[in-house]
Design a protein around this motif. Structure first.
Motif, short mmCIF file in Angstrom:
data_model
loop_
_atom_site.label_atom_id
_atom_site.label_comp_id
_atom_site.label_asym_id
_atom_site.label_seq_id
_atom_site.Cartn_x
_atom_site.Cartn_y
_atom_site.Cartn_z
N THR A 263 0.84 -1.19 0.00
CA THR A 263 0.00 0.00 0.00
C THR A 263 0.87 1.24 0.00
N ASP A 264 0.36 2.30 -0.62
CA ASP A 264 1.08 3.57 -0.60
C ASP A 264 0.62 4.45 0.55
N SER A 265 -0.21 3.91 1.43
CA SER A 265 -0.63 4.66 2.60
C SER A 265 0.57 4.87 3.53
N PRO A 266 0.69 6.06 4.12
CA PRO A 266 1.91 6.36 4.88
C PRO A 266 1.92 5.84 6.31
N TYR A 267 0.91 5.13 6.76
CA TYR A 267 0.80 4.85 8.19
C TYR A 267 1.00 3.39 8.56
N MET A 268 1.42 2.53 7.65
CA MET A 268 1.76 1.13 7.93
C MET A 268 0.69 0.44 8.77
N LEU A 269 -0.55 0.55 8.30
CA LEU A 269 -1.66 -0.06 9.02
C LEU A 269 -1.54 -1.58 9.11
N PRO A 270 -1.11 -2.30 8.05
CA PRO A 270 -0.95 -3.76 8.20
C PRO A 270 0.04 -4.15 9.28
N LEU A 271 1.10 -3.35 9.47
CA LEU A 271 2.07 -3.66 10.51
C LEU A 271 1.43 -3.54 11.89
N ALA A 272 0.66 -2.49 12.11
CA ALA A 272 -0.01 -2.33 13.41
C ALA A 272 -0.98 -3.48 13.67
N SER A 273 -1.66 -3.93 12.62
CA SER A 273 -2.59 -5.05 12.79
C SER A 273 -1.85 -6.34 13.10
N ALA A 274 -0.68 -6.54 12.50
CA ALA A 274 0.09 -7.77 12.75
C ALA A 274 0.70 -7.78 14.15
N VAL A 275 1.21 -6.64 14.60
CA VAL A 275 1.85 -6.59 15.92
C VAL A 275 0.84 -6.85 17.03
N LEU A 276 -0.41 -6.44 16.82
CA LEU A 276 -1.44 -6.67 17.83
C LEU A 276 -1.62 -8.15 18.15
N LYS A 277 -1.33 -9.02 17.18
CA LYS A 277 -1.54 -10.45 17.39
C LYS A 277 -0.61 -11.03 18.46
N LEU A 278 0.59 -10.48 18.60
CA LEU A 278 1.57 -11.09 19.50
C LEU A 278 1.17 -10.99 20.97
N PRO A 279 0.91 -9.80 21.53
CA PRO A 279 0.48 -9.78 22.94
C PRO A 279 -0.89 -10.43 23.13
N THR A 280 -1.74 -10.36 22.09
CA THR A 280 -3.04 -11.03 22.21
C THR A 280 -2.86 -12.53 22.31
N GLY A 281 -1.88 -13.09 21.59
CA GLY A 281 -1.60 -14.52 21.70
C GLY A 281 -1.13 -14.91 23.08
N ALA A 282 -0.29 -14.08 23.70
CA ALA A 282 0.17 -14.36 25.06
C ALA A 282 -1.00 -14.34 26.04
N LEU A 283 -1.88 -13.37 25.89
CA LEU A 283 -3.03 -13.27 26.80
C LEU A 283 -3.99 -14.43 26.60
N SER A 284 -4.25 -14.81 25.35
CA SER A 284 -5.18 -15.91 25.10
C SER A 284 -4.60 -17.24 25.58
#
Length: 401
Positions: A263-284
């Protein structure tokens, strides 16, 4: 002389592109400044020069210790000033250059404005006369206003991306704070959040205690009280479970990469969505094993080995994808809405009804071009769907063939 380039190389790719665009606009401004500047044009020249100076200053600014979270502000400052300078440039260039830029303006308008927006429809109706050289001061003003409106819509689209990005990062830090808090609490009070199991044993005197970090086989003496599995909990048990959950979540992150598009969007939204999975996995992982230990899952109460405990932790960590995939879908939908092309609507009667204006006459050119009317009384070229094609496209292309 304006726009002395900074001697430092650009730190990021977007700064390099911004500098190149600023240099181009500065050259255009120098070209227009060389012409005779009337009183009204002088204000436009000074306004454009001011926007370009602000854009260059924002592109070259070094935020020091604030650099990690100041990139978005710098980019917004650069882009907004560059776009404002381009709007002013439309009002400065000659009629011939304005006619040459009309198609570019129309392309941006189609990408970012609603199909029935009055400015878009009016520009579509006047596009052919403008390109042919029959441009009036009102046409130039219409082009500038339409371009400014298109940039405003683009800013709104990017603002939604930025807002969702900020929400995802805030959620990531909140979940991470909860995960770290659980680990610290389990470290200082391991028996309070014990994840140890006591599977059945063949001998009444033998007690097996299975914890995430160790397995204990205890032979009780006659008359001794039954051992509580929580007493064998280790301070590192919860940390171990969370690490296993993060490992399971990381696997889903890798699997989700196949759905991520550039994407040419400047805010790296897919990265923020992917990083959220890691602490959520620890909590789950922690919550899943806690439910098993509490016999919440029918038929599944005690785990027999340490390997089973870690395997279930990894499985629960990967299971967070059932929830976070909804976040992935929302992120992809938000990105797809940036610059989404809509179908051209050039029905003047529809616009007249929306604006409360009288509908145009059935005869003659609907855009009021007069000299550019066709010999058959101004009938416009239409596609198979009956809609006119104001931007000069052939009828078979307007009909979607």
């Amino acid at each position: 002389m304006i726009g002395i380039a900074s001697g430092r190389p650009p730190r990021t790719a977007w700064r390099a592109r911004a500098r190149a665009r600023i240099a181009y606009l500065e050259a255009e401004l120098e070209h227009e400044s060389a012409r005779r500047v009337r009183g009204d044009r002088k204000a436009l020249v000074e306004g454009m020069r001011g926007h370009l100076e602000k854009a260059r200053a924002a592109a070259d600014e070094d935020f020091g210790w604030r650099k990690p979270w100041s990139g978005s502000a710098a980019r917004e400052g650069v882009c907004s000033n560059i776009r404002s300078a381009e709007v002013l440039l439309i009002q400065l260039v000659s009629d011939e250059e304005a006619a040459g830029r009309a198609s570019e303006v129309m392309a941006l308008v189609k990408d970012h404005m609603d199909a029935d927006d009055p400015r878009r429809v009016r520009l579509a109706l006047r596009l052919r006369p403008i390109i042919s050289g029959d441009i009036t001061p009102s046409d130039r003003d219409l082009m500038a206003r339409a371009l400014d409106a298109a940039y405003s819509h683009l800013d709104d689209e990017l603002a939604r991306v930025r807002s969702l990005r900020n929400i995802l990062w805030a959620a990531t830090f909140l979940v991470l704070f909860g995960v770290v808090s659980l680990a610290l609490y389990g470290w200082f009070s391991p028996s309070s959040l014990s994840l140890c199991f006591s599977p059945g044993s063949g001998s009444s005197r033998d007690v097996d205690v299975v914890c995430p970090t160790a397995e204990h086989h205890i032979v009780q003496k006659p008359g001794e009280a039954k051992i509580d599995p929580s007493s064998k909990a280790d301070p590192t048990d919860i940390v171990t479970i969370e690490i296993a959950g993060i490992a399971g979540a990381a696997l889903t992150v890798i699997a989700s990469l196949r759905r991520i598009r550039g994407t040419d969007s400047p805010y790296m939204l897919p990265l923020a969505s992917a990083v959220l999975k890691l602490p959520t996995g620890a909590l789950s992982a922690f919550l899943g094993l806690l439910l098993i230990r509490g016999a919440f899952v029918p038929g599944l109460s005690d785990l027999d080995t340490r390997a089973q405990v870690l395997a279930w932790a990894a499985a629960f960590g990967a299971a967070q994808h059932l929830v976070t995939r909804l976040v992935d879908d929302r992120a992809q939908m938000t990105l797809s809405e940036v610059g989404r092309t809509t179908d051209a609507v050039v029905d003047p009667e529809r616009v007249a009804v929306k604006e409360g204006l009288p509908a145009p006459a059935a005869t003659g050119s609907p855009n009021g071009a007069g000299p550019h009317d066709e010999p058959d009384g101004g009938a416009r070229e239409k596609g198979e769907d009956g809609e006119p094609a104001p931007d000069g496209a052939p009828a078979h292309r307007r009909s979607g063939a």
